[in-house]
Scaffold this motif. Sequence first.
Motif, mmCIF file in Angstrom:
data_model
loop_
_atom_site.group_PDB
_atom_site.id
_atom_site.type_symbol
_atom_site.label_atom_id
_atom_site.label_comp_id
_atom_site.label_asym_id
_atom_site.label_seq_id
_atom_site.Cartn_x
_atom_site.Cartn_y
_atom_site.Cartn_z
ATOM 1 N N GLY A 141 0.812 -1.212 0.000
ATOM 2 C CA GLY A 141 0.000 0.000 0.000
ATOM 3 C C GLY A 141 0.845 1.261 0.000
ATOM 4 N N ILE A 142 1.941 1.217 0.754
ATOM 5 C CA ILE A 142 2.863 2.361 0.808
ATOM 6 C C ILE A 142 3.516 2.579 -0.548
ATOM 7 C CG2 ILE A 142 5.086 3.114 1.756
ATOM 8 C CD1 ILE A 142 4.138 1.727 4.424
ATOM 9 N N GLU A 143 3.984 1.497 -1.158
ATOM 10 C CA GLU A 143 4.640 1.607 -2.461
ATOM 11 C C GLU A 143 3.684 2.146 -3.523
ATOM 12 O OE1 GLU A 143 8.128 -1.796 -2.235
ATOM 13 O OE2 GLU A 143 6.110 -2.403 -2.863
ATOM 14 N N LYS A 144 2.437 1.763 -3.423
ATOM 15 C CA LYS A 144 1.438 2.270 -4.367
ATOM 16 C C LYS A 144 1.226 3.768 -4.167
ATOM 17 C CE LYS A 144 -3.354 1.596 -5.858
ATOM 18 N NZ LYS A 144 -4.617 0.819 -5.642
ATOM 19 N N LEU A 145 1.194 4.197 -2.895
ATOM 20 C CA LEU A 145 0.984 5.612 -2.586
ATOM 21 C C LEU A 145 2.140 6.478 -3.085
ATOM 22 C CD1 LEU A 145 -0.737 7.776 -0.994
ATOM 23 C CD2 LEU A 145 0.853 7.372 0.891
ATOM 24 N N ILE A 146 3.387 6.047 -2.828
ATOM 25 C CA ILE A 146 4.539 6.872 -3.203
ATOM 26 C C ILE A 146 5.000 6.588 -4.628
ATOM 27 C CG2 ILE A 146 5.284 7.045 -0.802
ATOM 28 C CD1 ILE A 146 7.431 4.980 -1.346
ATOM 29 N N ASN A 147 4.322 5.644 -5.280
ATOM 30 C CA ASN A 147 4.584 5.325 -6.687
ATOM 31 C C ASN A 147 6.038 4.899 -6.927
ATOM 32 O OD1 ASN A 147 3.777 5.004 -9.369
ATOM 33 N ND2 ASN A 147 4.432 7.070 -9.926
ATOM 34 N N MET A 148 6.534 4.043 -6.068
ATOM 35 C CA MET A 148 7.876 3.511 -6.255
ATOM 36 C C MET A 148 8.049 2.232 -5.443
ATOM 37 S SD MET A 148 10.300 5.947 -3.842
ATOM 38 C CE MET A 148 11.702 4.824 -3.933
ATOM 39 N N LYS A 149 8.977 1.382 -5.890
ATOM 40 C CA LYS A 149 9.334 0.189 -5.144
ATOM 41 C C LYS A 149 10.498 0.530 -4.218
ATOM 42 C CE LYS A 149 6.694 -3.189 -6.744
ATOM 43 N NZ LYS A 149 5.881 -4.049 -5.868
ATOM 44 N N VAL A 150 10.370 0.161 -2.966
ATOM 45 C CA VAL A 150 11.437 0.426 -2.001
ATOM 46 C C VAL A 150 12.428 -0.731 -2.027
ATOM 47 C CG1 VAL A 150 11.986 0.938 0.405
ATOM 48 C CG2 VAL A 150 9.800 1.713 -0.565
ATOM 49 N N ASP A 151 13.711 -0.416 -2.053
ATOM 50 C CA ASP A 151 14.747 -1.449 -2.082
ATOM 51 C C ASP A 151 14.643 -2.356 -0.863
ATOM 52 O OD1 ASP A 151 15.749 -0.428 -4.421
ATOM 53 O OD2 ASP A 151 17.267 0.806 -3.451
ATOM 54 N N VAL A 152 14.755 -3.664 -1.095
ATOM 55 C CA VAL A 152 14.648 -4.656 -0.018
ATOM 56 C C VAL A 152 16.005 -5.309 0.217
ATOM 57 C CG1 VAL A 152 13.570 -6.813 0.720
ATOM 58 C CG2 VAL A 152 12.226 -5.102 -0.514
#
Length: 427
Positions: A357-368
């Motif tokens: 949900g967070i990634e959808k909101l900020i429109n980016m994939k966070v590095d894991v």
Amino acid sequence: MSFKTLGLSEPILRAISKKGYDTPSPIQAKAIPPVIEGKDVLASAQTGTGKTAGFTLPLLHFLSENPKPKYRDIRALILTPTRELAAQVHNNVKEYSEFLNIRSTVIFGGVNQKPQVARIKQGVDVLVATPGRLIDLENQRLLSLKHVEVFVLDEADRMLDMGFLRDIERVMKLMPDKRQNLMFSATFSKDIKKLAYSILNNPVQVEATPENTAVEVIQQKVHRVAKAKKTGLIIKLISEGNWQQVLVFTRTKHGANRLTKKMISAGITAAAIHGNKSQGARTKALAGFKNGSIRVLVATDIAARGLDIPLLPHVVNFELPNIAEDYVHRIGRTGRAGASGEAISLVSADEISYLRGIEKLINMKVDVEIIEGFEPDPNASTEPIKQGQNRNRNQGRNRNSNSRSSGGNKNASRNKNRNRRRNNNRS
């Protein structure tokens, strides 16, 4: 562009110059002119963009240019959701009014009301307040809002989150119908716009950043980890990275207390800050964090809103928030005023849906990244955490409460909201 071009009076420009500022931030450049013109304003700006000066500077300009020497009635009311934010805003008012004949004070719960009442009786032009203490003192007839000319609702989105809608509506009825209204919020959600239409008259809408956009200079990273290994991992990161100033977010008050104790046991100076802490304890913890005697400040969302911590290098989400917008608020504590910062989230299996949900909101994939020895549990359930589910934002859910409920009748909801407000704003 300079502050001189915005039309502010010379004494205010002197105060701004004394603080070392000469160029307004985008939100200040957009908000100050229409406020000076007397228009209602709906403004959106993320944390750390200088929005407080965006309303305090033109507000002080108006009061000083239109003096009423015979009276010291409350002419301007600034309503904020938390004690810390109220104190921060009042500090700004005092600094910018240094060369003006303007009196101001701040009132909030958690402390003795007598000194606050004494200052009000001496006469104040600008009152900064949290809803609980404001209504308490008005009920006791220790203050009057009958002469308010400018009303500022700061952090409006958090006001709704904390269940203050009824209190806001009550405060509105205590003020004259004819007044200027300014509303500042980190987001322009549907609920915020609905509230704005009930308060503002033909408002000028200004926005400094795209809605819900995370600060670009922040380095965001996710560590997938087993839930039971989170504490060990965060201690490892802080110790081996030699981090000296870290703001850590937990979902609950008890969680903040538990993590703080484990940090201290590991030799890391830490303090917790949340609604159950006394105002004295919260102030002491924040002061220690700022002066470096405390390396880690563990906070809940509500307590951390409005904390004035410049150049904060590290923010850690020990637990992800179940509301995606809160992630943006959290990481916005670092990377302020163009400085770089790092935001790390420790994500267990049951938080995967929150991460999406967070990634959808900020429109980016966070590095894991997965750190050896702290791998996620392959057998753990990916069902989201039960806490905080199915609660409507308008009902003022308190994500820091440890008593959870997904239903209940209206009376139960009102009681919960009343308790939340008492915990967070009174004593």
